[in-house]
Design an enzyme around this catalytic site. Structure first.
Site, mmCIF file in Angstrom:
data_model
loop_
_atom_site.group_PDB
_atom_site.id
_atom_site.type_symbol
_atom_site.label_atom_id
_atom_site.label_comp_id
_atom_site.label_asym_id
_atom_site.label_seq_id
_atom_site.Cartn_x
_atom_site.Cartn_y
_atom_site.Cartn_z
ATOM 1 N N GLN A 150 -93.314 84.556 10.865
ATOM 2 C CA GLN A 150 -92.728 84.466 9.516
ATOM 3 C C GLN A 150 -93.799 84.456 8.412
ATOM 4 O O GLN A 150 -93.465 84.660 7.253
ATOM 5 C CB GLN A 150 -91.860 83.202 9.394
ATOM 6 C CG GLN A 150 -90.493 83.302 10.057
ATOM 7 C CD GLN A 150 -90.533 83.150 11.555
ATOM 8 O OE1 GLN A 150 -91.550 82.812 12.144
ATOM 9 N NE2 GLN A 150 -89.419 83.422 12.217
ATOM 10 N N HIS A 207 -82.395 86.159 28.452
ATOM 11 C CA HIS A 207 -81.360 85.836 27.459
ATOM 12 C C HIS A 207 -80.145 86.730 27.624
ATOM 13 O O HIS A 207 -80.252 87.949 27.499
ATOM 14 C CB HIS A 207 -81.876 86.066 26.036
ATOM 15 C CG HIS A 207 -83.022 85.186 25.646
ATOM 16 N ND1 HIS A 207 -83.631 85.273 24.433
ATOM 17 C CD2 HIS A 207 -83.664 84.183 26.305
ATOM 18 C CE1 HIS A 207 -84.604 84.378 24.352
ATOM 19 N NE2 HIS A 207 -84.646 83.709 25.485
ATOM 20 N N TYR A 259 -77.281 82.540 17.758
ATOM 21 C CA TYR A 259 -77.428 81.093 17.569
ATOM 22 C C TYR A 259 -76.318 80.561 16.676
ATOM 23 O O TYR A 259 -76.036 81.111 15.621
ATOM 24 C CB TYR A 259 -78.794 80.762 16.988
ATOM 25 C CG TYR A 259 -79.903 81.209 17.904
ATOM 26 C CD1 TYR A 259 -79.931 80.772 19.222
ATOM 27 C CD2 TYR A 259 -80.876 82.097 17.481
ATOM 28 C CE1 TYR A 259 -80.910 81.198 20.096
ATOM 29 C CE2 TYR A 259 -81.869 82.523 18.349
ATOM 30 C CZ TYR A 259 -81.878 82.074 19.653
ATOM 31 O OH TYR A 259 -82.844 82.499 20.514
ATOM 32 N N ASP A 311 -79.167 77.284 24.261
ATOM 33 C CA ASP A 311 -79.988 76.851 23.116
ATOM 34 C C ASP A 311 -79.061 76.539 21.939
ATOM 35 O O ASP A 311 -78.473 77.458 21.357
ATOM 36 C CB ASP A 311 -80.967 77.975 22.758
ATOM 37 C CG ASP A 311 -82.028 77.548 21.734
ATOM 38 O OD1 ASP A 311 -81.889 76.454 21.152
ATOM 39 O OD2 ASP A 311 -82.983 78.327 21.531
ATOM 40 N N HIS A 353 -80.133 75.379 19.188
ATOM 41 C CA HIS A 353 -80.899 75.832 18.016
ATOM 42 C C HIS A 353 -80.614 74.939 16.806
ATOM 43 O O HIS A 353 -80.561 75.418 15.686
ATOM 44 C CB HIS A 353 -80.562 77.303 17.715
ATOM 45 C CG HIS A 353 -81.748 78.147 17.352
ATOM 46 N ND1 HIS A 353 -82.212 78.231 16.079
ATOM 47 C CD2 HIS A 353 -82.552 78.947 18.092
ATOM 48 C CE1 HIS A 353 -83.253 79.072 16.044
ATOM 49 N NE2 HIS A 353 -83.487 79.505 17.259
ATOM 50 N N GLU A 360 -81.182 73.271 25.123
ATOM 51 C CA GLU A 360 -82.354 73.310 24.251
ATOM 52 C C GLU A 360 -82.022 72.940 22.808
ATOM 53 O O GLU A 360 -80.961 73.300 22.298
ATOM 54 C CB GLU A 360 -82.938 74.723 24.301
ATOM 55 C CG GLU A 360 -84.149 74.899 23.410
ATOM 56 C CD GLU A 360 -84.707 76.309 23.467
ATOM 57 O OE1 GLU A 360 -84.282 77.089 24.347
ATOM 58 O OE2 GLU A 360 -85.555 76.641 22.622
ATOM 59 N N ARG A 398 -90.969 72.462 25.047
ATOM 60 C CA ARG A 398 -90.795 73.892 24.751
ATOM 61 C C ARG A 398 -91.827 74.354 23.719
ATOM 62 O O ARG A 398 -91.557 75.259 22.931
ATOM 63 C CB ARG A 398 -89.388 74.101 24.160
ATOM 64 C CG ARG A 398 -88.275 74.002 25.158
ATOM 65 C CD ARG A 398 -88.009 75.307 25.872
ATOM 66 N NE ARG A 398 -87.531 76.349 24.985
ATOM 67 C CZ ARG A 398 -87.993 77.596 24.989
ATOM 68 N NH1 ARG A 398 -88.967 77.935 25.813
ATOM 69 N NH2 ARG A 398 -87.488 78.500 24.184
ATOM 70 N N HIS A 407 -92.641 77.980 25.018
ATOM 71 C CA HIS A 407 -91.889 78.932 24.191
ATOM 72 C C HIS A 407 -92.379 80.368 24.430
ATOM 73 O O HIS A 407 -93.573 80.633 24.295
ATOM 74 C CB HIS A 407 -92.120 78.543 22.724
ATOM 75 C CG HIS A 407 -91.200 79.168 21.765
ATOM 76 N ND1 HIS A 407 -91.617 79.734 20.586
ATOM 77 C CD2 HIS A 407 -89.860 79.314 21.781
ATOM 78 C CE1 HIS A 407 -90.578 80.195 19.915
ATOM 79 N NE2 HIS A 407 -89.500 79.949 20.614
ATOM 80 N N ASP A 447 -91.519 86.379 19.436
ATOM 81 C CA ASP A 447 -92.497 85.969 18.434
ATOM 82 C C ASP A 447 -93.656 85.163 19.026
ATOM 83 O O ASP A 447 -94.363 84.458 18.325
ATOM 84 C CB ASP A 447 -91.873 85.293 17.202
ATOM 85 C CG ASP A 447 -90.663 84.442 17.515
ATOM 86 O OD1 ASP A 447 -90.539 84.008 18.674
ATOM 87 O OD2 ASP A 447 -89.858 84.203 16.595
ATOM 88 N N GLU A 464 -89.807 81.021 29.581
ATOM 89 C CA GLU A 464 -89.036 81.996 28.793
ATOM 90 C C GLU A 464 -89.875 83.259 28.628
ATOM 91 O O GLU A 464 -91.082 83.192 28.413
ATOM 92 C CB GLU A 464 -88.737 81.413 27.412
ATOM 93 C CG GLU A 464 -87.944 82.364 26.524
ATOM 94 C CD GLU A 464 -87.702 81.801 25.127
ATOM 95 O OE1 GLU A 464 -86.622 82.044 24.585
ATOM 96 O OE2 GLU A 464 -88.598 81.122 24.587
HETATM 97 O O1 LIG Z 1 -85.669 79.548 22.240
HETATM 98 C C1 LIG Z 1 -85.681 80.635 21.654
HETATM 99 O O2 LIG Z 1 -85.982 81.682 22.227
HETATM 100 C C2 LIG Z 1 -85.323 80.704 20.192
HETATM 101 O O3 LIG Z 1 -85.144 79.418 19.711
HETATM 102 C C3 LIG Z 1 -86.376 81.450 19.405
HETATM 103 O O4 LIG Z 1 -87.603 80.969 19.773
HETATM 104 C C4 LIG Z 1 -86.290 81.278 17.904
HETATM 105 O O5 LIG Z 1 -85.102 81.838 17.476
HETATM 106 C C5 LIG Z 1 -87.468 81.895 17.190
HETATM 107 O O6 LIG Z 1 -87.552 83.249 17.508
HETATM 108 MG MG LIG Z 2 -85.143 77.977 21.167
#
Ligand SMILES: O=C(O)[C@@H](O)[C@H](O)[C@H](O)CO
Ligand SMILES: [Mg+2]
Length: 418
Positions: free
Chosen positions: A40, A124, A155, A224, A226, A250, A297, A326, A330, A353
């Site tokens: 970001q 996912h 999410y 998740d 979120h 999560e 995470r 994580h 990204d 992940e």
């Molecule tokens: O667990 C996940 O893969 C999500 O929470 C992403 O890391 C989040 O949307 C940032 O890209």
């Molecule tokens: Mg996440």
């Protein structure tokens, strides 16, 4: 040996801005690469590397990782935030890469050696309704995956993007089709990614009921939240999901609602994963030491790199908490490689992940780990075993624009944590 140059490389092979740091030395051809990705705010990380870390580090011995890490960490006096931690991470991981190359060992060997052959991953799955999610889960199961994260409509079960110049509608998977209460006023609403927290919370237990009733329990399932619902609703969801035996649930709570973890823990035995947003040891220490979560995470480049991550893993091991670093898009492939070295070396690894590494990723990042049979495999080369092809990277420039998906809103327009 001396560091001669520290520089950032920005690239977006999959359309996601990645930040890589290259640390060069005065030894012929010896350098390291590290992940400094903060997708970001990528150019701010680059500036921190160019204007502050490069002058600070030139002429120093790259062998002294622990000293250099602490020096970078306190050099700004104010510390533990995003941007600066990402920049430190890029350097730190590159120093581990250099050390491994000098030792002619993969980084997992520097960390004590392999404690498993490969790292179990999760993928996912998404869909607009339970049947579509189920079909996508089965696809992954047929490809040999052992664990699948199930979302429905992205999410928060996001239902509608009000697109303005600032919205990015494609971040999450297919949109749910039902309409939001009172929200048929796209033209006048605040721009953002709208979702209905109550409808979302009610939709998830039936989703898992459907999936478990069709495939049984012989596949690990994850979800998740979120941080998209109120804390008490997250507790209710964790209780309702107990019977479906999630591998983990999560981010049930926002990082700013840390006190609620104690209540959540008292009320539910659903395993909890937390930490992709953490930057500061003060955020994760109580969760680990009080055994309020089951999986960390952390986004390793938000912690400041491999050096703090391995210490976090050791702290976790002492308290029976496992790692689930994580690893979405990204995280750069260099970051994925770092995750994997820790996965292989830490006894208390839980799950990894991962994304589908595209052809463009393998082109820009030779040595990117490979996926097979539901596991992520290291290539066993010295250092991190991954490189960046700068000519290829230059073919995929990053694009800077306001971020839309983090503008998540409730039906009345209230902005909520993304
Ligand atoms: O667990 C996940 O893969 C999500 O929470 C992403 O890391 C989040 O949307 C940032 O890209
Ligand atoms: Mg996440």
């Amino acid at each position: 040996m001396k560091i001669t140059k520290v520089r950032p490389i920005l690239t977006a092979p999959d359309g996601i801005a990645l930040v890589i740091v290259k640390v060069e030395t005065d030894q012929d051809g010896l350098y390291g690469v590290g992940c400094a990705t903060f997708t970001q705010r990528p150019t701010l990380v680059a500036k921190a590397v160019e204007e502050y870390l490069d002058p600070l580090l030139q002429g120093r011995d790259p062998a002294n990782i622990e000293d250099l890490w602490h020096m970078m960490y306190v050099n700004s006096y104010w510390r533990n935030g995003p941007v600066l931690n990402n920049a430190i991470s890029g350097v730190d991981q590159a120093l581990w890469d250099i050390k491994g190359k000098i030792a002619n060992m993969p980084v997992y060997d520097l960390l004590g050696g392999k404690t498993r052959e490969a790292a179990m991953v999760y993928r996912h799955a998404d869909g607009r309704e339970p049947q579509e999610v189920l079909e996508n889960v089965i696809k992954y199961q047929e490809e040999g995956y052992l664990a699948v994260r199930c979302q429905m409509g992205g999410y928060g079960g996001r239902v509608k993007d009000i697109t303005a110049a600032t919205a990015v509608p494609s971040k999450d998977a297919p949109q749910a089709t039902h309409r939001m209460k009172g929200l048929d006023r796209a033209d006048s609403a605040f721009p953002g990614a709208y979702y209905d927290a109550d409808a979302y919370a009610r939709s998830i237990p039936p989703l898992f009921d459907h999936i478990r009733s069709k495939i049984g329990f012989d596949l690990f399932l994850l979800h998740d939240i979120h941080e998209r619902i109120a804390p008490i609703d997250a507790i209710r969801m964790a209780k309702e999901l107990e019977q479906y035996r999630l591998f983990f649930l999560e981010d049930p709570l926002a990082p700013d609602q840390i006190e609620w973890f104690r209540r959540l823990r008292q009320q539910s035995a659903t395993p909890i994963a937390m930490g992709e947003l953490h930057n500061n040891p003060l955020e994760w220490r109580p969760l680990i030491v009080e055994q309020l979560i089951d999986f960390v995470r952390a986004h390793i480049s938000q912690l400041g790199g491999l050096t703090p991550a391995r210490k976090m893993a050791a702290l976790c091991e002492n308290f029976g908490v496992r790692t689930a670093w994580h690893g979405p898009g990204d995280t750069s492939p260099v970051g994925h490689a770092v995750n994997l070295h820790l996965d292989l070396a830490c006894h208390n690894f839980g799950i990894q992940e991962v994304i589908n590494f595209s052809d463009a990723i393998y082109e820009v990042f030779p040595g990117t780990p490979t996926l097979a049979n539901g596991y992520l495999w290291a290539n066993d080369q010295p250092g991190l075993g991954i490189d960046i092809d700068e000519a290829a990277a230059a073919k995929y420039p990053i694009e800077i624009k306001p971020i839309g998906w983090t503008q998540s809103r409730w039906p009345d327009g209230t902005i909520w944590t993304p």
